[in-house]
Design a protein around this motif. Structure first.
Motif, PDB file in Angstrom:
ATOM      1  N   GLN A   1       0.832  -1.206   0.000  1.00  0.00           N
ATOM      2  CA  GLN A   1       0.000   0.000   0.000  1.00  0.00           C
ATOM      3  C   GLN A   1       0.864   1.252   0.000  1.00  0.00           C
ATOM      4  OE1 GLN A   1      -3.186  -0.679  -0.884  1.00  0.00           O
ATOM      5  NE2 GLN A   1      -4.213   0.078   0.959  1.00  0.00           N
ATOM      6  N   ASN A   2       1.931   1.223   0.766  1.00  0.00           N
ATOM      7  CA  ASN A   2       2.810   2.380   0.861  1.00  0.00           C
ATOM      8  C   ASN A   2       3.497   2.651  -0.474  1.00  0.00           C
ATOM      9  OD1 ASN A   2       3.722   4.452   2.610  1.00  0.00           O
ATOM     10  ND2 ASN A   2       5.707   3.461   2.783  1.00  0.00           N
TER      11      ASN A   2
ATOM     12  N   LEU B   1       0.971   4.269  -2.657  1.00  0.00           N
ATOM     13  CA  LEU B   1       0.749   5.679  -2.308  1.00  0.00           C
ATOM     14  C   LEU B   1       1.740   6.572  -3.047  1.00  0.00           C
ATOM     15  CD1 LEU B   1       0.137   5.542   1.555  1.00  0.00           C
ATOM     16  CD2 LEU B   1      -1.478   6.416  -0.138  1.00  0.00           C
TER      17      LEU B   1
ATOM     18  N   ASN C   1      -1.250   9.962  -4.825  1.00  0.00           N
ATOM     19  CA  ASN C   1      -2.165  10.042  -3.678  1.00  0.00           C
ATOM     20  C   ASN C   1      -2.534  11.480  -3.379  1.00  0.00           C
ATOM     21  OD1 ASN C   1      -0.907  11.208  -1.021  1.00  0.00           O
ATOM     22  ND2 ASN C   1       0.734   9.898  -1.810  1.00  0.00           N
TER      23      ASN C   1
ATOM     24  N   ARG D   1      -3.825  13.524   0.203  1.00  0.00           N
ATOM     25  CA  ARG D   1      -4.086  13.438   1.646  1.00  0.00           C
ATOM     26  C   ARG D   1      -5.165  14.479   1.950  1.00  0.00           C
ATOM     27  NH1 ARG D   1      -1.216  15.844   6.419  1.00  0.00           N
ATOM     28  NH2 ARG D   1      -1.437  14.421   8.193  1.00  0.00           N
TER      29      ARG D   1
ATOM     30  N   MET E   1      -4.949   7.433  -4.770  1.00  0.00           N
ATOM     31  CA  MET E   1      -5.274   6.908  -3.448  1.00  0.00           C
ATOM     32  C   MET E   1      -5.657   8.065  -2.540  1.00  0.00           C
ATOM     33  SD  MET E   1      -2.617   3.774  -2.720  1.00  0.00           S
ATOM     34  CE  MET E   1      -3.550   3.226  -1.273  1.00  0.00           C
TER      35      MET E   1
ATOM     36  N   ILE F   1      -6.061   9.464   1.287  1.00  0.00           N
ATOM     37  CA  ILE F   1      -5.767   9.382   2.723  1.00  0.00           C
ATOM     38  C   ILE F   1      -6.760  10.292   3.445  1.00  0.00           C
ATOM     39  CG2 ILE F   1      -4.057   9.771   4.538  1.00  0.00           C
ATOM     40  CD1 ILE F   1      -1.900   9.577   2.292  1.00  0.00           C
TER      41      ILE F   1
ATOM     42  N   ASP G   1      -7.965   1.522  -1.778  1.00  0.00           N
ATOM     43  CA  ASP G   1      -7.336   2.784  -2.167  1.00  0.00           C
ATOM     44  C   ASP G   1      -7.719   3.942  -1.254  1.00  0.00           C
ATOM     45  OD1 ASP G   1      -5.953   1.578  -4.170  1.00  0.00           O
ATOM     46  OD2 ASP G   1      -7.181   2.349  -5.811  1.00  0.00           O
TER      47      ASP G   1
ATOM     48  N   THR H   1       5.547   6.791   5.844  1.00  0.00           N
ATOM     49  CA  THR H   1       5.095   7.793   4.889  1.00  0.00           C
ATOM     50  C   THR H   1       5.461   9.176   5.409  1.00  0.00           C
ATOM     51  OG1 THR H   1       3.230   8.648   3.590  1.00  0.00           O
ATOM     52  CG2 THR H   1       2.756   7.993   5.864  1.00  0.00           C
TER      53      THR H   1
ATOM     54  N   SER I   1       6.630   6.587   1.014  1.00  0.00           N
ATOM     55  CA  SER I   1       5.706   7.407   0.239  1.00  0.00           C
ATOM     56  C   SER I   1       5.753   8.817   0.810  1.00  0.00           C
ATOM     57  CB  SER I   1       4.282   6.840   0.320  1.00  0.00           C
ATOM     58  OG  SER I   1       3.806   6.859   1.660  1.00  0.00           O
TER      59      SER I   1
ATOM     60  N   SER J   1       3.587  12.970   0.817  1.00  0.00           N
ATOM     61  CA  SER J   1       2.498  13.878   0.428  1.00  0.00           C
ATOM     62  C   SER J   1       2.944  15.304   0.743  1.00  0.00           C
ATOM     63  CB  SER J   1       1.203  13.551   1.187  1.00  0.00           C
ATOM     64  OG  SER J   1       0.829  12.201   1.019  1.00  0.00           O
TER      65      SER J   1
END
Length: 337
Positions: free
Chosen positions: A33-34, A37, A73, A75, A113, A115, A152, A273, A305, A307
């Protein structure tokens, strides 16, 4: 008889191996998953969409632009405390969920994705225990509301929990248990205390039997550079002219911090992350882009990952009013060569 026994032993061995493989896959899912992202950006922090969808600054085409630029991704900053209806159950107003669903849908439709970041650190810092009941009640509602979204969509229990580590460990674990009741397979993000600082990784206590967790850190160092002139930063609001030119000393300071985090992650077998990083607009653009590029590449070199903070408002990546990217920052985040 001996042949039957051998076949039985072989069958049992294969079942054991299959079970072990399934467990390994479950244990590595957060790492997958990371990786998915990848590169991202914080959105919706101060968009009037939360009060009136007709006044939204961020539009569907912006999600498309984010994806086309090379991001993976978003956030989503949510601040649900102000949407409490005023009852003893801390019921969240329906308008909040309508807006959240729209944002998530735009994200997923553009293969970004999402967050879902519970961003109430200001109120929580002032009164951790006094806001605990509201945090737990609201997570129960958000978790149930979002339970049918796919992998996701991930949940971040709280942004920058500015409180003593032992207090945060107790509070987040209660929220964790509530979320897991309706979302047993949801990937969760749990951050460190006092601004998600790297140095507090050692104080974070994670559930040993749940590997579907990504640990969130933030990075704004040296803060005299990244927050110079920022009006909310008491110690740095009057600073100016501080540069970051990528000297060996400056690079080594970042490497030292990131190596500390990377070593912790390896020792604890947890993915990381970088949920926020950026340099405020009062710094010169060349310094900002150099620092941003260096931080992003160092994070990627460690398989984190990230953001960037943020798409709109301040530290901006995209100028919505002029309908164009802040090119130097975009190119620092997503190199063109």
């Amino acid at each position: 008889m001996m042949r039957k026994m051998n076949l039985l032993v072989l069958l049992l061995s294969l079942l054991i191996l299959e079970s072990q493989a399934q467990q390994t896959n479950r244990d590595r899912f957060a790492f997958e998953q990371n990786a998915k992202l990848g590169r991202g950006v914080n959105i919706m922090g101060y968009d009037p969409i939360w009060n009136d969808m007709a006044k939204a600054r961020m539009q569907p085409n912006h999600f498309k632009k984010i994806k086309e630029a090379g991001f993976n991704n978003v956030r989503i900053k949510i601040s649900p405390f102000r949407f409490a209806m005023g009852d003893s159950n801390f019921t969240i107003k329906p308008s909040f969920f309508k807006t959240l669903d729209w944002i998530i849908k735009q994200s997923l439709d553009n293969k970004l994705m999402a967050i879902v970041d519970f961003h109430e650190h200001g109120a929580m810092e002032k009164n951790p225990m006094g806001t605990k009941s509201m945090l737990l009640a609201m997570w129960q509602q958000i978790a149930v509301h979002c339970k049918n979204y796919g992998n996701d969509v991930v949940f971040e229990i709280a942004n920058e929990p500015n409180m003593k580590p032992e207090l945060w460990n107790d509070i987040y674990q209660e929220a964790y248990q509530i979320i897991r009741k309706s979302n047993p397979k949801r990937t969760l993000l749990v951050g460190t205390v006092y601004g998600n600082q790297i140095q507090y990784l050692k104080d974070l206590v994670l559930p040993a039997n749940d590997k579907n967790i990504i640990v969130a850190i933030h990075y704004y160092s040296p803060i005299q550079f990244t927050h110079q002139g920022a009006p909310w930063s008491v110690k740095n609001k009057n600073l100016s002219g501080i540069t970051w030119t990528g000297t060996e000393e400056q690079k080594m300071a970042v490497k030292k911090d990131f190596d500390f985090a990377s070593n912790w992650a390896k020792q604890n077998d947890r993915p990381l992350t970088l949920g926020e990083f950026g340099a405020y607009e009062k710094a010169d653009m060349d310094s900002r882009s150099l620092w941003t590029d260096y931080v992003a590449r160092e994070a990627e070199a460690r398989n984190w990952s990230w953001s960037y903070w943020q798409f709109d408002s301040d530290f901006i990546l995209y100028d919505i009013d002029k309908d164009k990217w802040v090119e130097q920052i975009k190119n620092a985040l997503i190199p063109q060569n």
